[in-house]
Design a protein around this motif. Sequence first.
Motif, PDB file in Angstrom:
ATOM      1  N   VAL A  72       0.852  -1.192   0.000  1.00 57.85           N
ATOM      2  CA  VAL A  72       0.000   0.000   0.000  1.00 57.85           C
ATOM      3  C   VAL A  72       0.888   1.242   0.000  1.00 57.85           C
ATOM      4  N   ARG A  73       0.902   1.952  -1.096  1.00 56.04           N
ATOM      5  CA  ARG A  73       1.705   3.170  -1.286  1.00 56.04           C
ATOM      6  C   ARG A  73       3.204   2.896  -1.305  1.00 56.04           C
ATOM      7  N   GLY A  74       3.619   1.637  -1.417  1.00 57.52           N
ATOM      8  CA  GLY A  74       5.029   1.297  -1.450  1.00 57.52           C
ATOM      9  C   GLY A  74       5.618   1.187  -0.058  1.00 57.52           C
ATOM     10  N   CYS A  75       6.900   0.802   0.006  1.00 59.18           N
ATOM     11  CA  CYS A  75       7.571   0.575   1.295  1.00 59.18           C
ATOM     12  C   CYS A  75       7.984   1.906   1.912  1.00 59.18           C
ATOM     13  N   ASP A  76       7.015   2.627   2.483  1.00 58.71           N
ATOM     14  CA  ASP A  76       7.263   3.979   2.974  1.00 58.71           C
ATOM     15  C   ASP A  76       6.847   4.177   4.426  1.00 58.71           C
ATOM     16  N   ASN A 162      -5.289  -2.392  -3.066  1.00 55.46           N
ATOM     17  CA  ASN A 162      -3.845  -2.632  -3.138  1.00 55.46           C
ATOM     18  C   ASN A 162      -3.338  -3.830  -2.345  1.00 55.46           C
ATOM     19  N   SER A 163      -4.050  -4.231  -1.327  1.00 52.96           N
ATOM     20  CA  SER A 163      -3.525  -5.252  -0.421  1.00 52.96           C
ATOM     21  C   SER A 163      -4.150  -6.609  -0.670  1.00 52.96           C
ATOM     22  N   PRO A 164      -3.340  -7.648  -0.894  1.00 54.98           N
ATOM     23  CA  PRO A 164      -3.882  -9.004  -1.054  1.00 54.98           C
ATOM     24  C   PRO A 164      -4.628  -9.427   0.205  1.00 54.98           C
ATOM     25  N   SER A 165      -5.670 -10.210   0.034  1.00 54.54           N
ATOM     26  CA  SER A 165      -6.431 -10.681   1.187  1.00 54.54           C
ATOM     27  C   SER A 165      -6.491 -12.205   1.192  1.00 54.54           C
ATOM     28  N   PRO A 166      -6.780 -12.817   2.348  1.00 56.91           N
ATOM     29  CA  PRO A 166      -6.867 -14.275   2.434  1.00 56.91           C
ATOM     30  C   PRO A 166      -8.062 -14.848   1.688  1.00 56.91           C
ATOM     31  N   PHE A 167      -8.929 -13.982   1.178  1.00 57.27           N
ATOM     32  CA  PHE A 167     -10.140 -14.438   0.494  1.00 57.27           C
ATOM     33  C   PHE A 167      -9.978 -14.473  -1.029  1.00 57.27           C
ATOM     34  N   MET A 168      -8.821 -14.105  -1.530  1.00 58.92           N
ATOM     35  CA  MET A 168      -8.632 -13.976  -2.979  1.00 58.92           C
ATOM     36  C   MET A 168      -8.335 -15.301  -3.668  1.00 58.92           C
ATOM     37  N   LYS A 174      -2.599 -13.053  -8.486  1.00 57.23           N
ATOM     38  CA  LYS A 174      -1.593 -12.793  -9.515  1.00 57.23           C
ATOM     39  C   LYS A 174      -1.697 -11.361 -10.024  1.00 57.23           C
ATOM     40  N   GLN A 175      -2.908 -10.862 -10.190  1.00 57.34           N
ATOM     41  CA  GLN A 175      -3.097  -9.488 -10.640  1.00 57.34           C
ATOM     42  C   GLN A 175      -2.571  -8.495  -9.605  1.00 57.34           C
ATOM     43  N   MET A 176      -2.848  -8.780  -8.342  1.00 59.49           N
ATOM     44  CA  MET A 176      -2.407  -7.896  -7.260  1.00 59.49           C
ATOM     45  C   MET A 176      -0.884  -7.838  -7.187  1.00 59.49           C
ATOM     46  N   PHE A 177      -0.246  -9.005  -7.295  1.00 57.98           N
ATOM     47  CA  PHE A 177       1.216  -9.051  -7.239  1.00 57.98           C
ATOM     48  C   PHE A 177       1.830  -8.424  -8.489  1.00 57.98           C
ATOM     49  N   SER A 178       1.246  -8.700  -9.645  1.00 57.83           N
ATOM     50  CA  SER A 178       1.768  -8.153 -10.894  1.00 57.83           C
ATOM     51  C   SER A 178       1.755  -6.628 -10.877  1.00 57.83           C
ATOM     52  N   ALA A 179       0.727  -6.053 -10.274  1.00 54.01           N
ATOM     53  CA  ALA A 179       0.620  -4.595 -10.197  1.00 54.01           C
ATOM     54  C   ALA A 179       1.764  -3.987  -9.392  1.00 54.01           C
ATOM     55  N   LYS A 180       2.406  -4.802  -8.567  1.00 51.01           N
ATOM     56  CA  LYS A 180       3.539  -4.332  -7.762  1.00 51.01           C
ATOM     57  C   LYS A 180       4.882  -4.773  -8.342  1.00 51.01           C
ATOM     58  N   GLY A 181       4.858  -5.341  -9.536  1.00 54.41           N
ATOM     59  CA  GLY A 181       6.099  -5.790 -10.164  1.00 54.41           C
ATOM     60  C   GLY A 181       6.577  -7.137  -9.667  1.00 54.41           C
ATOM     61  N   LEU A 182       5.690  -7.901  -9.060  1.00 59.08           N
ATOM     62  CA  LEU A 182       6.030  -9.221  -8.529  1.00 59.08           C
ATOM     63  C   LEU A 182       5.331 -10.292  -9.358  1.00 59.08           C
TER      64      LEU A 182
END
Length: 325
Positions: A72-76, A162-168, A174-182
């Motif tokens: 969420v908003r990067g590692c800040d 922005n944050s992956p959840s245990p319900f996904m 994969k979409q959530m991680f890809s959006a973060k470059g993972l």
Amino acid sequence: MAMKILSVCVSQLALLFLLLNLANGQGLKLGFYNKICPQAEQIIQKTIARYVLRAPTLAAPLLRMHFHDCFVRGCDASLLLNSTKGNTAEKDHPSNLSLRGFYIFDAVKEAVEKVCPGVVSCADIVALAARDAVSLIHGPTWDVPTGRRDGRVSKISDILSNSPSPFMNITQLKQMFSAKGLDSKDLAVLSGGHTIGNSHCTGFSYRIYSFTGKGDTDPALDSKYIPKLKAKCKPGDTTTLVEMDPGSFRTFDTHYYSLIQKRRGLFVSDSALLNDPVTNAYITTAVASPATFFKDFAASMVKMGKVGVLTGNAGEIRKVCYKIN
């Protein structure tokens, strides 16, 4: 006219380079504090050890903090900011209410401020604390590039998108991680962090009581495992904690992946790893070679730690981690 066009082009290029810098983690480097605060990493490690060696179960939330912060908003270190009268911060989202150990970051920040005031960011403390906590419970260790700066914004509204959840399911993850470059491998590897820690019943109880809203159970969950979970979590239970990796939740190992193979992953997001060829194959790899998992976990943590970082003159170095300067 030509000079004006050139000036606009230069400005646009400067913005492009700034965006690339934020996206790729450029500006971070190993030993960032070697000259300006050479004791920084040692102070952080010593302080984290004082807490984790006394209460090893704190390693899991300290690891989760880094994960929740970066997505969420990067590692800040936006996750560490308190809510204010006019704004509800990330830490007060329901998905973050189970996090604990915020006081540890206050203690670490206080310790480094005494030696190097206004130098070490809370964002770097979060990244280093995750590494140190995992290492202290005999998990892998890794070199953490530093130089992050702290964000000034923390909004509860940023969590959902922005944050992956245990319900996904696997597609959503994969979409959530890809959006973060993972990538898919990072997804499988970082999910291995569930080898330590607990979950409240609310994270999975619908799987055992009413998966589709009709009083049914999740067919992806081992039917022989369901009675054991029901014995721990009664309907409506919001307080009981359940081990994510039963029998091994204090040990950083690959037992988590063995459970997934047996269809005993606690969350939908755990079971989802079986539904993709890359993540499924990685489960087999991790079970067969714990050393490979340790190496991969270290690499994925470094990669995740570069997501959306603020460096250079962006952001600030907070005096305390729970509020902006």
